[in-house]
Design an enzyme around this catalytic site. Structure first.
Site, short mmCIF file in Angstrom:
data_model
loop_
_atom_site.label_atom_id
_atom_site.label_comp_id
_atom_site.label_asym_id
_atom_site.label_seq_id
_atom_site.Cartn_x
_atom_site.Cartn_y
_atom_site.Cartn_z
N GLY A 207 -2.56 8.20 -4.51
CA GLY A 207 -1.85 9.36 -5.04
C GLY A 207 -0.63 9.73 -4.23
O GLY A 207 -0.36 9.18 -3.16
N ASP A 208 0.13 10.65 -4.77
CA ASP A 208 1.25 11.32 -4.09
C ASP A 208 1.46 12.59 -4.92
O ASP A 208 0.53 13.02 -5.62
CB ASP A 208 2.50 10.40 -4.07
CG ASP A 208 3.56 10.86 -3.07
OD1 ASP A 208 3.44 10.55 -1.88
OD2 ASP A 208 4.52 11.56 -3.47
N LYS B 71 5.39 1.64 -3.10
CA LYS B 71 5.37 3.01 -3.64
C LYS B 71 5.70 2.92 -5.12
O LYS B 71 6.39 1.99 -5.54
CB LYS B 71 6.43 3.86 -2.95
CG LYS B 71 6.17 5.35 -3.08
CD LYS B 71 5.22 5.82 -2.00
CE LYS B 71 4.82 7.25 -2.17
NZ LYS B 71 4.17 7.77 -0.95
N LYS C 232 0.85 -1.20 0.00
CA LYS C 232 0.00 0.00 0.00
C LYS C 232 0.88 1.23 0.00
O LYS C 232 1.79 1.35 0.80
CB LYS C 232 -0.89 0.00 1.26
CG LYS C 232 -1.82 1.19 1.33
CD LYS C 232 -3.05 0.98 0.48
CE LYS C 232 -3.78 2.25 0.14
NZ LYS C 232 -3.29 2.94 -1.09
N1 GLU Z 1 1.29 9.04 -0.80
C1 GLU Z 1 0.74 9.04 0.53
C2 GLU Z 1 1.83 8.75 1.53
O1 GLU Z 1 2.94 9.18 1.36
C3 GLU Z 1 -0.51 8.20 0.66
C4 GLU Z 1 -0.41 6.77 0.27
C5 GLU Z 1 -1.75 6.03 0.25
O2 GLU Z 1 -2.77 6.60 0.56
O3 GLU Z 1 -1.69 4.84 -0.07
O4 GLU Z 1 1.63 8.13 2.53
#
Ligand code: GLU
Length: 465
Positions: free
Chosen positions: A184-185, A145, A109
């Site tokens: 997202g990121d 990621k 995740k």
């Molecule tokens: N990109 C976000 C983080 O750095 C959210 C990741 C997600 O919701 O899976 O945690």
């Protein structure tokens, strides 16, 4: 302010294997040797290793089973070609990444980042952080990621759609609600998640809501997911201040960034009575003596995909747009870095300390350099590391997955209550773990050790896989 700038020499010198205990130095030397050139990944690993000596003493089974070595090595690394055509017919070739880091606690995740600076080392640092962050949420989520060096800035909607479709044409075979669940990121928001979800659904012929999070509210998304990272960081900051018998009410707050994390950090900080003075982008920053006008900022950033310079033009006399120097030069009680990695360096940390900062909490991932963290800790500033402080985003993704599994959707208030409780629990767990290991008030050590213990114990129980 450029997100891709080089790590300064002093920062490099700070993280040498010789500064660690012999067992940890040997693990770190192996990480350096096997992952050449991945500077940000080295940095993220070093920052964790330098806090682990006491836990390895207390839990020798972690050393015997090479737990730390296993945690530092992703379970799987996927890299792929993403060809696409722009509106004029020109062909572009980008690179796609998905690092499936650890699945001991649940499906991989973590978000996808679309930004020209993205490379293997950046995705691996983000994936590594995610291991500890996701463990701290207490939910059943593993860590991954991904992303691409694609730059969505200045691209039309149809170009972004074609890119997302090509990206998903390869990635879909690695995903699944029980396997790997992106979100997202930076550079990936509701629009991109929509295009990615549409392509996944077409390729698999499945309505599998739980395969992506950050979806639209009408098609499986969760209330509060958009707000969650920023809200969560402010809630974490409040808990750190309360532990010192202080409050956010009336405090002067400096926020960097102007994306999703920054906007909802400002919203929650203002709701709790703080005075938010700033926001920024890669070109400059805004100082608004009257406090940031969030409606205007949202209109520019969310509505028009514009720049913060437009804010100064439209806001009137109270706002200044500054293109030299750093947002950290603005005196404040609380600083909430919410833009990108390594945006707050040692010099900036000294400036904050000289100006009397009381708390710094990371909305972005690894925005504070190791030398800057040391300055803040030694000055007695409450410091919230991103893997704890910004975990509200992924935690709410976990809540979205839960709603998807039950084909349910919760109200805003109920979801926000759950988020608030999770952030309080993360704070307590970091605080108590730091005390238990003899580092009272050190949230960096607390987050690293509490995160490691949860994931490591699951890995121990599941054998050598
Ligand atoms: N990109 C976000 C983080 O750095 C959210 C990741 C997600 O919701 O899976 O945690």
């Amino acid at each position: 302010m450029s997100p891709s700038r080089q790590t300064p020499r002093r920062e490099q010198e700070y993280r040498e294997p010789g500064k660690l205990s012999p067992a940890l130095a040997s693990i770190y030397s192996d990480v350096l040797r096997r992952n050449p050139g991945e500077t940000e990944f080295h940095q993220a690993v070093f920052e964790v290793l330098e806090t682990l000596a006491p836990v390895l003493e207390a839990r020798p089974e972690y050393l015997d089973t090479k737990l730390v070595e296993r945690v530092c090595e992703p379970e799987r690394q996927i890299m792929f070609r993403v060809p696409w055509q722009d509106d004029s017919g020109e062909i572009h070739v980008n690179r796609g990444f998905r690092i499936e880091f650890n699945s001991a606690l649940g499906p991989y995740k973590g978000g996808l980042r679309f930004h020209p600076s993205v490379n293997l080392g950046i995705v691996k640092f983000l994936g590594f952080e995610q291991v500890f962050k996701n463990a701290l949420t207490g939910l059943s989520i593993g860590a991954g990621k991904g992303g691409s060096d694609f730059d969505p800035k200045g691209r039309s909607d149809s170009e972004v759609m074609r890119f997302c479709q090509s990206f998903m044409a390869e990635l879909h075979r690695h995903l699944g609600e029980h396997t790997d669940v992106p979100a997202g990121d930076i550079g990936v928001g509701g629009r991109e998640i929509g295009y990615l979800f549409g392509q996944y659904r077409r390729l698999t012929n499945r309505w599998e809501a739980g395969v992506l999070t950050g979806k639209g509210l009408e098609w499986g998304g969760s209330q509060v997911r958009t707000e969650a990272t920023g809200y969560g960081n402010v809630l974490f900051t409040l808990e750190m201040l309360r532990a010192r018998k202080e409050d956010l009410q009336g405090q002067q707050v400096v926020v960097s960034g102007s994306g999703n994390v920054a906007i909802y950090t400002i919203e929650k900080a203002q709701a709790l009575g703080a005075h938010v003075l700033t926001c920024s982008d890669s070109q400059g920053y805004i100082v608004d003596e009257k406090g940031i006008n969030l409606d205007l900022l949202k209109e520019i950033k969310e509505g028009e995909r514009g720049r913060v310079a437009d804010y100064a033009e439209r806001r009137g006399a109270s706002a200044r747009y500054v293109t030299d120097g750093r947002v950290w030069d603005v005196p404040c009680d609380v600083a909430l870095p919410s833009a990108t990695q390594n945006e707050l360096d040692e010099d900036a940390a000294w400036t904050l300390v000289r100006n009397g900062v009381r708390a710094v909490s990371e909305g972005a991932n690894m925005p504070t350099t190791p030398a800057a963290v040391r300055v803040l800790r030694e000055a007695g500033v409450a410091f919230g590391p991103g893997k704890a402080a910004n975990a509200g985003g992924v935690a709410t993704s976990g809540l979205e997955m839960r709603q998807n599994a039950e084909r349910d959707s919760w109200s805003f208030d109920h979801t926000e209550e759950r988020l608030t409780q999770i952030m309080r629990d993360i704070h307590t767990s970091c605080h108590e773990t730091a005390e238990r290991y003899g580092f009272p008030g050190d949230y960096v050590a607390g987050a690293n050790i509490a995160g490691l213990e949860r994931v490591a114990d699951a890995m121990l129980a599941q054998g050598l896989v």
